[in-house]
Structures are given as C-alpha cells and as structure tokens.
Write a protein that holds these residues in place. Structure first.
Motif, PDB file in Angstrom:
ATOM      1  N   ARG A  65       0.831  -1.201   0.000  1.00 36.93           N
ATOM      2  CA  ARG A  65       0.000   0.000   0.000  1.00 36.93           C
ATOM      3  C   ARG A  65       0.867   1.252   0.000  1.00 36.93           C
ATOM      4  O   ARG A  65       1.525   1.574   0.989  1.00 36.93           O
ATOM      5  CB  ARG A  65      -0.918   0.007   1.225  1.00 36.93           C
ATOM      6  CG  ARG A  65      -1.974  -1.071   1.261  1.00 36.93           C
ATOM      7  CD  ARG A  65      -3.267  -0.640   0.626  1.00 36.93           C
ATOM      8  NE  ARG A  65      -3.782   0.603   1.138  1.00 36.93           N
ATOM      9  CZ  ARG A  65      -4.640   0.684   2.169  1.00 36.93           C
ATOM     10  NH1 ARG A  65      -5.080  -0.411   2.772  1.00 36.93           N
ATOM     11  NH2 ARG A  65      -5.059   1.863   2.569  1.00 36.93           N
ATOM     12  N   VAL A  84       3.550   6.016   2.696  1.00 36.93           N
ATOM     13  CA  VAL A  84       3.713   7.474   2.791  1.00 36.93           C
ATOM     14  C   VAL A  84       3.297   7.965   4.170  1.00 36.93           C
ATOM     15  O   VAL A  84       3.999   8.771   4.795  1.00 36.93           O
ATOM     16  CB  VAL A  84       2.907   8.188   1.676  1.00 36.93           C
ATOM     17  CG1 VAL A  84       2.856   9.688   1.904  1.00 36.93           C
ATOM     18  CG2 VAL A  84       3.512   7.876   0.306  1.00 36.93           C
ATOM     19  N   PHE A  85       2.172   7.475   4.673  1.00 40.38           N
ATOM     20  CA  PHE A  85       1.695   7.924   5.978  1.00 40.38           C
ATOM     21  C   PHE A  85       2.688   7.590   7.087  1.00 40.38           C
ATOM     22  O   PHE A  85       3.098   8.463   7.846  1.00 40.38           O
ATOM     23  CB  PHE A  85       0.326   7.315   6.308  1.00 40.38           C
ATOM     24  CG  PHE A  85      -0.126   7.627   7.704  1.00 40.38           C
ATOM     25  CD1 PHE A  85      -0.602   8.891   8.019  1.00 40.38           C
ATOM     26  CD2 PHE A  85      -0.040   6.679   8.704  1.00 40.38           C
ATOM     27  CE1 PHE A  85      -0.992   9.202   9.310  1.00 40.38           C
ATOM     28  CE2 PHE A  85      -0.431   6.979   9.997  1.00 40.38           C
ATOM     29  CZ  PHE A  85      -0.913   8.240  10.303  1.00 40.38           C
ATOM     30  N   SER A 135       6.619   5.537  -7.239  1.00 40.28           N
ATOM     31  CA  SER A 135       5.180   5.544  -7.557  1.00 40.28           C
ATOM     32  C   SER A 135       4.925   6.301  -8.852  1.00 40.28           C
ATOM     33  O   SER A 135       3.921   6.065  -9.525  1.00 40.28           O
ATOM     34  CB  SER A 135       4.394   6.192  -6.424  1.00 40.28           C
ATOM     35  OG  SER A 135       4.562   7.604  -6.461  1.00 40.28           O
ATOM     36  N   ASP A 188      -0.152   4.371   0.019  1.00 44.12           N
ATOM     37  CA  ASP A 188      -0.646   5.370   0.964  1.00 44.12           C
ATOM     38  C   ASP A 188      -0.178   5.097   2.392  1.00 44.12           C
ATOM     39  O   ASP A 188       0.180   6.031   3.124  1.00 44.12           O
ATOM     40  CB  ASP A 188      -2.165   5.479   0.899  1.00 44.12           C
ATOM     41  CG  ASP A 188      -2.886   4.163   1.175  1.00 44.12           C
ATOM     42  OD1 ASP A 188      -2.294   3.084   0.985  1.00 44.12           O
ATOM     43  OD2 ASP A 188      -4.078   4.215   1.567  1.00 44.12           O
TER      44      ASP A 188
END
Length: 123
Positions: free
Chosen positions: A72, A77-78, A117, A74
């Motif tokens: 994932r 990145v989080f 990405s 996202d």
C-alpha cells in the motif's frame, strides 16, 4: 528501484523494532544508559516513559510492515511521514543525532517510495 524503496521501508521498520527493544528492555541496563547517557537512578525513574515511547516506535514498525505486506503506497507514505515528523521533532528538541538516525533514513525511504510511484515501466 522499487525493490530499493521497499528495502529502505523495511530498514526503517527494523530500526523502530530496535528502538522498541532498546527503550523497553535495555533502558535500565548498561547499554541503554550508555546510549542515552543516563544514570541508573534516572533510568529507573524514566523507565515507564521510555516503555511508553517504545510502544509508539513499535506501532510505527508494525505500520511500516503492514504497508509493505499490503503493498500500500498510501500507508508507506503515511507511516514514513510520521517517522520523519517524529525524528525531526526529536532532533530539534532532544538530540540532534536523531535527525540522522531516525528522520534521514525515513526521509530517504519516503523519497524513494514517492519516486517509484511515479515511474512507469518502459514499453
């Protein structure tokens, strides 16, 4: 390049597992006292705080591992952003070396994740 990005994410996760071990289990011993420059008395008094901080490092490690297993973007990145913010804050308020040991590796991993990405396979 994606392999290198994921390897960096894994290294940041492992680093936070090491922080958890250091702060939760080695804090009051000679290794923890040497690394953090504490006395036995201070280490004993601060042990509950260090263990609490260790849990946060463990949560970051688990989040990064989850991001890798789930593939994932996202989540990578989080959780990497969380590490960068925490490392920067720690470097500015606690000890400047935290910038190099925690924030910089996470920032590099974040940059690599963002770069991979955007890259598309060659046709």
């Amino acid at each position: 390049m994606k392999f290198i990005a994921n390897l960096m994410v894994a290294l940041v996760a492992l680093e936070h597992v090491a922080f958890l071990i250091l702060e939760m289990f080695l804090w009051k011993g000679p290794i923890g006292q040497r690394i953090f420059g504490t006395t036995p008395e201070f280490a004993a008094q601060a042990a509950p705080l260090a263990a609490n901080q260790a849990l946060y490092n463990g949560f970051l490690a688990v989040g990064l591992a989850w991001a890798l297993v789930a593939r994932r973007f996202d989540l990578k990145v989080f959780f990497l952003s969380c590490v960068v913010v925490a490392g920067t804050y720690g470097g500015l308020t606690v000890k400047p070396t935290i910038l190099y040991s925690q924030a910089a590796p996470a920032a590099l991993a974040l940059l690599l994740v963002l770069l991979t990405s955007r890259s598309k396979p060659a046709s």
